[in-house]
Design an enzyme around this catalytic site. Sequence first.
Site, PDB file in Angstrom:
ATOM      1  N   ARG A   1       0.646  -1.658  -0.177  1.00  0.00           N
ATOM      2  CA  ARG A   1      -0.341  -0.346   0.224  1.00  0.00           C
ATOM      3  C   ARG A   1       0.765   1.358  -0.175  1.00  0.00           C
ATOM      4  NH1 ARG A   1      -2.142   1.963   4.610  1.00  0.00           N
ATOM      5  NH2 ARG A   1      -2.273   0.220   5.353  1.00  0.00           N
TER       6      ARG A   1
ATOM      7  N   ASP B   1      -7.531  16.654 -16.409  1.00  0.00           N
ATOM      8  CA  ASP B   1      -7.797  15.330 -15.862  1.00  0.00           C
ATOM      9  C   ASP B   1      -7.817  15.605 -17.205  1.00  0.00           C
ATOM     10  OD1 ASP B   1      -9.054  12.765 -17.019  1.00  0.00           O
ATOM     11  OD2 ASP B   1     -10.785  13.097 -15.179  1.00  0.00           O
TER      12      ASP B   1
ATOM     13  N   TYR C   1     -16.087  14.506 -16.124  1.00  0.00           N
ATOM     14  CA  TYR C   1     -16.508  13.285 -15.605  1.00  0.00           C
ATOM     15  C   TYR C   1     -17.391  13.337 -14.856  1.00  0.00           C
ATOM     16  CZ  TYR C   1     -16.512   7.942 -14.328  1.00  0.00           C
ATOM     17  OH  TYR C   1     -17.181   6.858 -14.055  1.00  0.00           O
TER      18      TYR C   1
ATOM     19  N   LYS D   1      -8.992   4.234 -19.173  1.00  0.00           N
ATOM     20  CA  LYS D   1      -9.386   4.194 -20.043  1.00  0.00           C
ATOM     21  C   LYS D   1      -7.589   3.792 -21.124  1.00  0.00           C
ATOM     22  CE  LYS D   1     -12.425   4.997 -17.870  1.00  0.00           C
ATOM     23  NZ  LYS D   1     -12.648   6.082 -17.512  1.00  0.00           N
TER      24      LYS D   1
HETATM   25  C1  LIG Z   1     -13.447   7.355 -16.551  1.00  0.00           C
HETATM   26  C2  LIG Z   1     -13.615   8.243 -16.451  1.00  0.00           C
HETATM   27  C3  LIG Z   1     -12.457   8.840 -15.038  1.00  0.00           C
HETATM   28  C4  LIG Z   1     -13.132   7.745 -13.621  1.00  0.00           C
HETATM   29  O1  LIG Z   1     -12.196   6.675 -13.814  1.00  0.00           O
HETATM   30  P1  LIG Z   1     -12.155   5.195 -12.926  1.00  0.00           P
HETATM   31  O2  LIG Z   1     -11.329   4.486 -13.905  1.00  0.00           O
HETATM   32  O3  LIG Z   1     -13.223   4.978 -13.648  1.00  0.00           O
HETATM   33  O4  LIG Z   1     -12.295   5.565 -11.575  1.00  0.00           O
HETATM   34  C5  LIG Z   1     -12.434   9.791 -14.599  1.00  0.00           C
HETATM   35  N1  LIG Z   1     -11.992  10.876 -15.794  1.00  0.00           N
HETATM   36  C6  LIG Z   1     -12.465  10.610 -16.979  1.00  0.00           C
HETATM   37  C7  LIG Z   1     -12.894  12.096 -17.360  1.00  0.00           C
HETATM   38  C8  LIG Z   1     -12.922   9.215 -17.141  1.00  0.00           C
HETATM   39  O5  LIG Z   1     -13.053   8.934 -18.434  1.00  0.00           O
END
Ligand SMILES: *Cc1c(COP(=O)(O)O)cnc(C)c1O
Length: 394
Positions: free
Chosen positions: A62, A186, A115, A211
Amino acid sequence: MATEIPRHWRDATRAIHAGESKHGVGGPVVTPIVRSSTFTFSSSGEMKRWAEGKSKAYIYTRYGNPTLTVAETTLAQLEHAEAAVVAASGMAAISSALLGILSAGDELIATRQVYGGSYRLLRDVFPRFGIRVKHVETDLAGADELVTSHTKALYVETPTNPTLRVVDLRKAVGIARRHKLISLVDNTFGSPVLQKPIELGFDLALHSTTKYLGGHSDLIGGAVVGKQELVEKARQMVIYLGGSMDPEGAYLLIRGMKSLELRVLRQCSSALAVAKFLAGHRKVARVHYPGLATHADHRLCRRQMHGGFGGMLAFDLKGGLAAARRVCDRVRVFLLAVSLGGVESLVALPAYTSHYRMSPKELAAAGVEPGTVRVSIGLEDPADLIEDLRQALA
Ligand SMILES: *Cc1c(COP(=O)(O)O)cnc(C)c1O
């Protein structure tokens, strides 16, 4: 295990070689998964040194793990940043980064189109801990006026989900610098292939590595990348809250990043071809893709993103929700699923997925219509993708 990467190597080369020893005889070519929760100390003296903060030894996964370190080194290289920390999901990364910075009484300015999970975190959770969130639109108009003596940070996301609006990153950095705010972006949709916000002056870039970075729909993960000091604060929150990445996940992330550039460039060219096809279809009311000259942010996107306009797009059907559902139920190459950035092309209805539990007013502010279909372009032949949409729309 992580080795120094020569600065002049290009990103694709760095992504393949980061952290992996290439010159030992009989050494593995890929990063081993260090599947251990705990690590031995050489002596009680070493344990004492660790307690005093003088040892960087791994002690417990962790807190850190050699496989995670390789993923972090690679991420920092790709974003041209000082440091990175990986987390169990994109949301673990986003919440840890923000909680590392914000305290009760602080204010955060955030773009409204973020998001869905991030939006709900800021709307439903942060106010309970005395953190106030103020929203601006993607053009950042009026952001200066929202700043008070309590404002701590500026949070943006670009391109946005699902209408692919583009936030001017240079403008955001200007606002943050003027008011001494910590800037966060982000960068999940853009990926470090298409834009490098840290180079433009952002303090932190956040990723859902689920992603594009993972890229194969087999991983949930996240990352915080940027200034060392702020990354360390996020790392502390990951350790406190327990949102650490699993070594197996780190392995999948490392493997995914090796082909990131190839995948993203192909996804961009296919997305442009699909967007052009949809724009010419009589049943389609509107296509949201910043690569089209008709998109509100086309010129900004040309300036800001390099190599392509991204692998995501959305389109509104003239027939509304019923028509959108019909397309989703008829596609055969595209899969009907949420998420994005994988090798498989996906379609989803934002009104039922990423933007569920939002009021009609919130949906309108996000640019989402009941008949909006969101598309994530994968690695299939673009001609097959276009043919599939043609038959589904017929
Ligand atoms: C999917 C996504 C998230 C969240 O990510 P997780 O891996 O599902 O927790 C945050 N920001 C964007 C732009 C996303 O597409």
